[in-house]
Write an enzyme that holds these catalytic residues in place. Sequence first.
Site, mmCIF file in Angstrom:
data_model
loop_
_atom_site.group_PDB
_atom_site.id
_atom_site.type_symbol
_atom_site.label_atom_id
_atom_site.label_comp_id
_atom_site.label_asym_id
_atom_site.label_seq_id
_atom_site.Cartn_x
_atom_site.Cartn_y
_atom_site.Cartn_z
ATOM 1 N N CYS A 116 -7.056 21.711 -19.832
ATOM 2 C CA CYS A 116 -7.179 22.492 -18.289
ATOM 3 C C CYS A 116 -6.587 23.586 -18.258
ATOM 4 C CB CYS A 116 -6.905 21.449 -17.242
ATOM 5 S SG CYS A 116 -7.933 20.007 -17.431
ATOM 6 N N HIS A 255 -4.209 24.801 -10.764
ATOM 7 C CA HIS A 255 -5.554 23.829 -11.442
ATOM 8 C C HIS A 255 -6.031 22.622 -10.375
ATOM 9 C CE1 HIS A 255 -8.036 21.373 -13.928
ATOM 10 N NE2 HIS A 255 -6.856 20.560 -13.886
ATOM 11 N N ASN A 285 -12.710 18.225 -10.680
ATOM 12 C CA ASN A 285 -11.726 19.055 -11.775
ATOM 13 C C ASN A 285 -12.610 19.575 -12.793
ATOM 14 O OD1 ASN A 285 -10.324 19.387 -13.849
ATOM 15 N ND2 ASN A 285 -8.939 17.458 -13.703
HETATM 16 O O1 UT7 Z 1 -6.949 18.215 -15.198
HETATM 17 C C1 UT7 Z 1 -5.694 17.204 -15.629
HETATM 18 C C2 UT7 Z 1 -6.462 15.797 -15.701
HETATM 19 N N1 UT7 Z 1 -6.294 14.805 -14.917
HETATM 20 C C3 UT7 Z 1 -5.526 14.980 -13.410
HETATM 21 O O2 UT7 Z 1 -5.001 15.744 -13.239
HETATM 22 C C4 UT7 Z 1 -5.557 13.431 -12.752
HETATM 23 C C5 UT7 Z 1 -4.152 12.902 -12.576
HETATM 24 N N2 UT7 Z 1 -4.253 11.745 -11.709
HETATM 25 C C6 UT7 Z 1 -4.785 11.515 -10.698
HETATM 26 O O3 UT7 Z 1 -5.222 12.324 -9.875
HETATM 27 C C7 UT7 Z 1 -4.698 9.948 -10.141
HETATM 28 O O4 UT7 Z 1 -3.786 9.317 -10.888
HETATM 29 C C8 UT7 Z 1 -5.938 9.325 -9.979
HETATM 30 C C9 UT7 Z 1 -6.983 10.124 -9.098
HETATM 31 C C10 UT7 Z 1 -6.876 9.527 -11.243
HETATM 32 C C11 UT7 Z 1 -6.056 7.739 -9.487
HETATM 33 O O5 UT7 Z 1 -5.286 7.865 -8.413
HETATM 34 P P1 UT7 Z 1 -3.894 6.852 -8.338
HETATM 35 O O6 UT7 Z 1 -3.540 6.821 -6.709
HETATM 36 O O7 UT7 Z 1 -2.982 7.273 -9.350
HETATM 37 O O8 UT7 Z 1 -4.465 5.367 -8.439
HETATM 38 P P2 UT7 Z 1 -4.361 4.452 -9.656
HETATM 39 O O9 UT7 Z 1 -4.795 4.657 -11.124
HETATM 40 O O10 UT7 Z 1 -2.857 3.979 -9.448
HETATM 41 O O11 UT7 Z 1 -5.226 3.273 -9.107
HETATM 42 C C12 UT7 Z 1 -4.964 2.556 -7.598
HETATM 43 C C13 UT7 Z 1 -5.896 1.373 -7.491
HETATM 44 C C14 UT7 Z 1 -6.421 0.552 -8.465
HETATM 45 O O12 UT7 Z 1 -6.434 -0.704 -8.244
HETATM 46 P P3 UT7 Z 1 -5.284 -1.949 -8.209
HETATM 47 O O13 UT7 Z 1 -4.774 -1.998 -9.593
HETATM 48 O O14 UT7 Z 1 -4.277 -1.253 -7.279
HETATM 49 O O15 UT7 Z 1 -6.142 -2.944 -7.665
HETATM 50 C C15 UT7 Z 1 -7.551 1.159 -9.128
HETATM 51 O O16 UT7 Z 1 -8.290 0.135 -10.047
HETATM 52 O O17 UT7 Z 1 -7.449 2.097 -7.304
HETATM 53 C C16 UT7 Z 1 -8.305 1.511 -8.098
HETATM 54 N N3 UT7 Z 1 -9.364 2.408 -8.612
HETATM 55 C C17 UT7 Z 1 -10.540 2.817 -7.682
HETATM 56 N N4 UT7 Z 1 -11.074 2.200 -6.655
HETATM 57 C C18 UT7 Z 1 -12.131 2.805 -6.093
HETATM 58 C C19 UT7 Z 1 -9.265 3.306 -9.728
HETATM 59 N N5 UT7 Z 1 -10.152 4.357 -9.424
HETATM 60 C C20 UT7 Z 1 -11.193 3.920 -8.501
HETATM 61 C C21 UT7 Z 1 -12.087 4.422 -7.697
HETATM 62 N N6 UT7 Z 1 -12.569 3.919 -6.698
HETATM 63 N N7 UT7 Z 1 -12.842 5.468 -8.263
#
Ligand code: UT7
Length: 349
Positions: A116, A255, A285
């Site tokens: 990215c 970004h 993204n």
């Molecule tokens: O360009 C560079 C590349 N990427 C990035 O910059 C991404 C950087 N990271 C992020 O933006 C965030 O970490 C995410 C958006 C990917 C995830 O957000 P988060 O607040 O870190 O969520 P998490 O991974 O800690 O997940 C929280 C919960 C989980 O459930 P439990 O374990 O708490 O029960 C996940 O299973 O949210 C769940 N979850 C979802 N629920 C509904 C993960 N994805 C989804 C979804 N819909 N799409």
Amino acid sequence: MPEVRRAGIIGLGTYAPARVLTNHDLERMVDTSDEWIRERTGIVERRIAAPDEATSDLGLEAARRALADAGLAAADIDLVIVATATPDTIFPATACLTQDRLGAKRAGAFDLAAGCSGFIYGLAVAREFVAAGSCDRVLVVGSETLSRITNWKDRSTCVLFGDGAGAAVVAPVARGGLLAARLGADGAGAGLLQLPAGGSRLPASLESVERGLHYLQMNGRDVFKFAVRVIPEATREVLAAAGRSEGELDILIPHQANVRIIEAAAKRLGLAPEQVVVNVDRYGNTSAASIPLALEEAVRDGRVSPGDLVVMVAFGAGLTWAAIAMEWTGTGKETGTEGGGRFDPDQTV
Ligand code: UT7
């Protein structure tokens, strides 16, 4: 010491595929909700390339628009750099396809892989070539079809990404322009964001496809923490390298990965919301395309005016990060042929 020339952006163009995929569409594909996606990422919809559109098709359209904006012909370009994580093929380079289809007959061409951060890396390379005098006009394209490497059954990644392209023409400018660049990398974090199969480590095979290793994989939480740390750090460093203070910064173009990352970084930098460009809600993204999509929109909306001090800052797979401090000069169309951004081969600083 030999004199170096000032380089700036004299043309900008973008292209986003027509098809819109909304959060509500995703609700029907995986176990997710519009509410979760909006709250956790700020994304509302993203664009998806048509089946017959590849990365070079998106990039070509953005490049044509950037050339028109600069008032240049393809034959005027000396070098084509395509920043992408989703090239049409591993080889030949997507930049060569772009160079040919554009008709940039005099130009060298190569792809740049910095995830990215690729567009900012590309601008930094272009700036050096122009400053050294070895190129007069460099075309930098950031183009991605992330939908092609997305696992549409993995809700933790498939809600995040979109397709798109942006391009800039970098050339000598009389004043302002690309003031300073900072490039960073930490390969120790390579495994946090990767496409495991299809390269020399793990060639594509029936097994790799069955195991879904040809799809993007990400540890979202660790990338999030990394991003919130490096955006303010790289922004401060590049401003210092440009000899400017934090208080002079007019607009930050980060970004576009997640609105929570952008807000956390902006808070650490003490920036007001109107100083930070956000369009992740409409594109998701788009990796190397995200900065040019945001910059072009900000210019078009009049949020960036000639004379403004802008920092563009990105982070991504590698891990990589990159920032550029720029005094916006206006492109060909905005400034006319005598404007601040126009080509002047004899100009030095
Ligand atoms: O360009 C560079 C590349 N990427 C990035 O910059 C991404 C950087 N990271 C992020 O933006 C965030 O970490 C995410 C958006 C990917 C995830 O957000 P988060 O607040 O870190 O969520 P998490 O991974 O800690 O997940 C929280 C919960 C989980 O459930 P439990 O374990 O708490 O029960 C996940 O299973 O949210 C769940 N979850 C979802 N629920 C509904 C993960 N994805 C989804 C979804 N819909 N799409």
